[in-house]
Design a protein around this motif. Structure first.
Motif, PDB file in Angstrom:
ATOM      1  N   LEU A 173     -19.942  32.140 -65.214  1.00 57.85           N
ATOM      2  CA  LEU A 173     -20.337  30.718 -65.387  1.00 57.85           C
ATOM      3  C   LEU A 173     -20.221  29.678 -65.062  1.00 57.85           C
ATOM      4  CD1 LEU A 173     -22.584  32.013 -68.821  1.00 57.85           C
ATOM      5  CD2 LEU A 173     -23.521  31.647 -66.579  1.00 57.85           C
ATOM      6  N   PHE A 174     -18.781  29.331 -65.071  1.00 55.33           N
ATOM      7  CA  PHE A 174     -18.715  28.261 -64.871  1.00 55.33           C
ATOM      8  C   PHE A 174     -18.196  28.011 -63.486  1.00 55.33           C
ATOM      9  CE2 PHE A 174     -15.607  27.678 -68.727  1.00 55.33           C
ATOM     10  CZ  PHE A 174     -16.514  26.521 -69.766  1.00 55.33           C
ATOM     11  N   LYS A 175     -18.457  29.213 -62.974  1.00 52.10           N
ATOM     12  CA  LYS A 175     -18.626  28.639 -61.232  1.00 52.10           C
ATOM     13  C   LYS A 175     -19.369  28.907 -60.158  1.00 52.10           C
ATOM     14  CE  LYS A 175     -14.658  32.781 -61.446  1.00 52.10           C
ATOM     15  NZ  LYS A 175     -14.108  33.822 -60.767  1.00 52.10           N
ATOM     16  N   LEU A 176     -20.525  29.261 -61.431  1.00 51.73           N
ATOM     17  CA  LEU A 176     -21.706  28.738 -61.091  1.00 51.73           C
ATOM     18  C   LEU A 176     -22.463  27.184 -61.287  1.00 51.73           C
ATOM     19  CD1 LEU A 176     -23.552  32.009 -61.831  1.00 51.73           C
ATOM     20  CD2 LEU A 176     -22.515  31.490 -59.585  1.00 51.73           C
ATOM     21  N   THR A 233     -20.727  27.488 -76.790  1.00 53.23           N
ATOM     22  CA  THR A 233     -22.268  28.034 -75.924  1.00 53.23           C
ATOM     23  C   THR A 233     -23.065  27.264 -76.023  1.00 53.23           C
ATOM     24  OG1 THR A 233     -22.010  30.470 -77.500  1.00 53.23           O
ATOM     25  CG2 THR A 233     -23.788  29.450 -75.927  1.00 53.23           C
ATOM     26  N   TYR A 234     -23.145  26.064 -76.429  1.00 57.71           N
ATOM     27  CA  TYR A 234     -24.361  24.606 -76.312  1.00 57.71           C
ATOM     28  C   TYR A 234     -23.714  24.782 -75.741  1.00 57.71           C
ATOM     29  CZ  TYR A 234     -26.868  20.497 -77.404  1.00 57.71           C
ATOM     30  OH  TYR A 234     -27.384  19.373 -76.213  1.00 57.71           O
ATOM     31  N   GLN A 235     -22.490  23.950 -75.072  1.00 62.08           N
ATOM     32  CA  GLN A 235     -21.250  23.050 -74.234  1.00 62.08           C
ATOM     33  C   GLN A 235     -21.676  23.472 -72.844  1.00 62.08           C
ATOM     34  OE1 GLN A 235     -18.020  21.392 -75.156  1.00 62.08           O
ATOM     35  NE2 GLN A 235     -18.648  21.189 -77.547  1.00 62.08           N
ATOM     36  N   LEU A 236     -21.300  24.593 -73.075  1.00 58.50           N
ATOM     37  CA  LEU A 236     -21.256  26.061 -72.013  1.00 58.50           C
ATOM     38  C   LEU A 236     -23.220  25.842 -70.762  1.00 58.50           C
ATOM     39  CD1 LEU A 236     -19.968  27.701 -70.217  1.00 58.50           C
ATOM     40  CD2 LEU A 236     -20.550  29.340 -71.006  1.00 58.50           C
ATOM     41  N   PHE A 237     -23.959  25.982 -71.714  1.00 54.54           N
ATOM     42  CA  PHE A 237     -25.579  26.101 -71.057  1.00 54.54           C
ATOM     43  C   PHE A 237     -26.346  24.514 -71.408  1.00 54.54           C
ATOM     44  CE2 PHE A 237     -24.164  30.893 -72.505  1.00 54.54           C
ATOM     45  CZ  PHE A 237     -24.887  30.899 -70.846  1.00 54.54           C
ATOM     46  N   GLN A 246     -11.412  26.692 -73.282  1.00 57.40           N
ATOM     47  CA  GLN A 246      -9.786  27.538 -72.955  1.00 57.40           C
ATOM     48  C   GLN A 246      -8.662  27.229 -74.628  1.00 57.40           C
ATOM     49  OE1 GLN A 246      -8.540  29.563 -71.283  1.00 57.40           O
ATOM     50  NE2 GLN A 246      -9.980  29.762 -69.795  1.00 57.40           N
ATOM     51  N   VAL A 247      -9.172  25.425 -74.519  1.00 54.45           N
ATOM     52  CA  VAL A 247      -8.442  25.294 -76.179  1.00 54.45           C
ATOM     53  C   VAL A 247      -8.863  26.468 -77.479  1.00 54.45           C
ATOM     54  CG1 VAL A 247      -7.726  23.874 -77.816  1.00 54.45           C
ATOM     55  CG2 VAL A 247      -7.593  23.251 -74.778  1.00 54.45           C
ATOM     56  N   VAL A 248     -10.361  26.089 -77.170  1.00 53.07           N
ATOM     57  CA  VAL A 248     -11.166  26.811 -78.621  1.00 53.07           C
ATOM     58  C   VAL A 248     -10.885  28.423 -78.847  1.00 53.07           C
ATOM     59  CG1 VAL A 248     -13.041  27.729 -80.072  1.00 53.07           C
ATOM     60  CG2 VAL A 248     -12.831  25.264 -79.280  1.00 53.07           C
ATOM     61  N   ALA A 249     -10.561  28.942 -77.103  1.00 50.74           N
ATOM     62  CA  ALA A 249     -10.682  30.380 -76.713  1.00 50.74           C
ATOM     63  C   ALA A 249      -8.618  31.009 -77.466  1.00 50.74           C
ATOM     64  CB  ALA A 249     -10.573  30.437 -76.009  1.00 50.74           C
ATOM     65  N   ASP A 281     -19.119  18.574 -62.174  1.00 50.68           N
ATOM     66  CA  ASP A 281     -17.322  18.566 -62.968  1.00 50.68           C
ATOM     67  C   ASP A 281     -17.735  18.914 -64.448  1.00 50.68           C
ATOM     68  OD1 ASP A 281     -15.376  18.118 -63.777  1.00 50.68           O
ATOM     69  OD2 ASP A 281     -14.333  16.102 -63.852  1.00 50.68           O
ATOM     70  N   THR A 282     -16.679  20.622 -64.590  1.00 51.51           N
ATOM     71  CA  THR A 282     -16.723  21.546 -65.831  1.00 51.51           C
ATOM     72  C   THR A 282     -15.302  21.519 -65.513  1.00 51.51           C
ATOM     73  OG1 THR A 282     -15.867  23.701 -64.108  1.00 51.51           O
ATOM     74  CG2 THR A 282     -18.892  22.877 -64.310  1.00 51.51           C
ATOM     75  N   TYR A 283     -14.502  20.691 -65.900  1.00 50.95           N
ATOM     76  CA  TYR A 283     -13.366  20.340 -65.921  1.00 50.95           C
ATOM     77  C   TYR A 283     -13.455  20.517 -67.622  1.00 50.95           C
ATOM     78  CZ  TYR A 283      -8.170  19.373 -66.576  1.00 50.95           C
ATOM     79  OH  TYR A 283      -7.006  19.066 -66.973  1.00 50.95           O
ATOM     80  N   LYS A 284     -13.638  19.227 -68.200  1.00 47.21           N
ATOM     81  CA  LYS A 284     -14.087  18.940 -69.342  1.00 47.21           C
ATOM     82  C   LYS A 284     -13.900  20.046 -70.373  1.00 47.21           C
ATOM     83  CE  LYS A 284     -14.094  13.540 -69.096  1.00 47.21           C
ATOM     84  NZ  LYS A 284     -14.554  13.173 -69.595  1.00 47.21           N
ATOM     85  N   ILE A 285     -15.219  20.794 -70.100  1.00 45.90           N
ATOM     86  CA  ILE A 285     -15.847  21.124 -71.107  1.00 45.90           C
ATOM     87  C   ILE A 285     -15.380  22.786 -70.423  1.00 45.90           C
ATOM     88  CG2 ILE A 285     -17.911  23.217 -71.493  1.00 45.90           C
ATOM     89  CD1 ILE A 285     -19.480  21.159 -70.400  1.00 45.90           C
ATOM     90  N   GLU A 286     -13.873  23.555 -69.634  1.00 44.60           N
ATOM     91  CA  GLU A 286     -13.639  24.856 -69.381  1.00 44.60           C
ATOM     92  C   GLU A 286     -12.400  24.833 -70.011  1.00 44.60           C
ATOM     93  OE1 GLU A 286     -12.403  26.507 -65.061  1.00 44.60           O
ATOM     94  OE2 GLU A 286     -14.096  24.810 -64.965  1.00 44.60           O
TER      95      GLU A 286
END
Length: 307
Positions: free
Chosen positions: A184-187, A160-164, A200-203, A191-196
């Protein structure tokens, strides 16, 4: 308008069902009924398990915790949605959005692991019945429940910290019914690729691992049940597992469609529908699935409501 560093957006707008302006009152009534049904149904199940001597077993201990988790899980989503439908304001602060996302992640992972603990309980009961009281003692049950609740907290808080920590500098309209990672990634700007990929990997790990453990448990159960000599014994064994399998199928089926289908084949409206399915429909049916197919729960209900 945009800045290189720091978050410009101070609040988001949850669009939800704003594209259905004439149905806001009806939707409010529907979701209020659903929320009350979740509170009453799961609350009643918790009360029965807590107070009926016939339900003081590991299976119902896990079920009581699962019902409480369902109440918490939906309470992260539905009260906010009801407020938006009633007031038509739809705004949510940056901090409130982060808190909702964090609790949604944590409780979702807790549900995955609690469903795994319930599958393990059924595995021991059917495959190792003579050792069941020894293996599934109260201490082990408490440890499994605590582990289910606590495992996702540090990892999901970090996610969550990384996302926000992303830079939200432009549009602030979330085309969803609650704050979640994909919309949220769409907004986010830049570059959001690494966090996305990280999310995804954690999920994938925290969702797929429990699912594989559940499959392994039921593979062992199936092998054991098919070896039983009597058809009545096989029927009874399958009956104790059927309710749990239904809940697992509903939760994992709808959740997988939301998080793991290709972006090219997903629409925002379908994501909303399936998100509603695993956040509201499954918790509604949980007490019905476990009570209507369970003689012990029906007997406890008859004691509570003799007429």
């Amino acid at each position: 308008m945009a800045q290189d560093n720091g978050t410009v957006v101070g609040q988001f707008i949850l669009l939800g069902f704003s594209d259905l302006p004439k149905l806001q009152g009806i939707l409010f009534a529907i979701f209020l009924s659903i929320y009350l049904s979740i509170l009453i149904g799961n609350g009643l199940l918790i009360f029965l398990i807590k107070n009926d001597p016939g339900l003081q077993t590991p299976m119902y201990f896990f079920l009581g915790n699962f019902s409480f988790l369902e109440i918490c899980y939906t309470s992260v989503i539905l009260p906010r949605m009801l407020a938006d439908l009633w007031t038509q304001q739809r705004t949510i602060s940056f901090l409130a959005c982060a808190v909702q996302t964090c609790f949604f992640f944590i409780l979702g992972i807790a549900e995955c692991f609690l469903l795994t603990a319930m599958a393990y309980d059924r595995y021991v009961a059917i495959c190792k019945p003579l050792y069941y009281p020894l293996i599934m003692n109260h201490r082990v049950c408490v440890q499994l429940v605590v582990a289910s609740w606590m495992t996702g907290i540090p990892v999901m808080t970090e996610q969550t910290y990384q996302l926000f920590s992303l830079n939200f500098c432009g549009p602030n309209k979330i085309n969803h019914i609650f704050c979640d990672a994909p919309p949220l990634f769409k907004l986010a700007c830049g570059d959001t690729y690494k966090i996305e990929v990280s999310v995804q990997v954690v999920a994938l790990f925290f969702i797929l691992t429990p699912f594989l453990l559940i499959l392994a448990s039921y593979a062992k159960i199936l092998t054991t049940v098919l070896k039983l000599p009597s058809s009545s014994g096989r029927s009874k064994a399958f009956s104790t597992c059927f309710s749990h399998l239904m809940v697992v199928g509903l939760f994992y089926g709808s959740g997988s469609i939301v998080y793991f289908q290709p972006k090219s084949s997903s629409s925002e409206e379908s994501v909303k529908v399936f998100s509603l399915f695993y956040t509201t429909v499954t918790p509604v049916f949980n007490p019905l699935i476990y009570s209507l197919r369970n003689k012990d729960v029906i007997a406890a209900l008859r004691k509570l409501f003799p007429k």
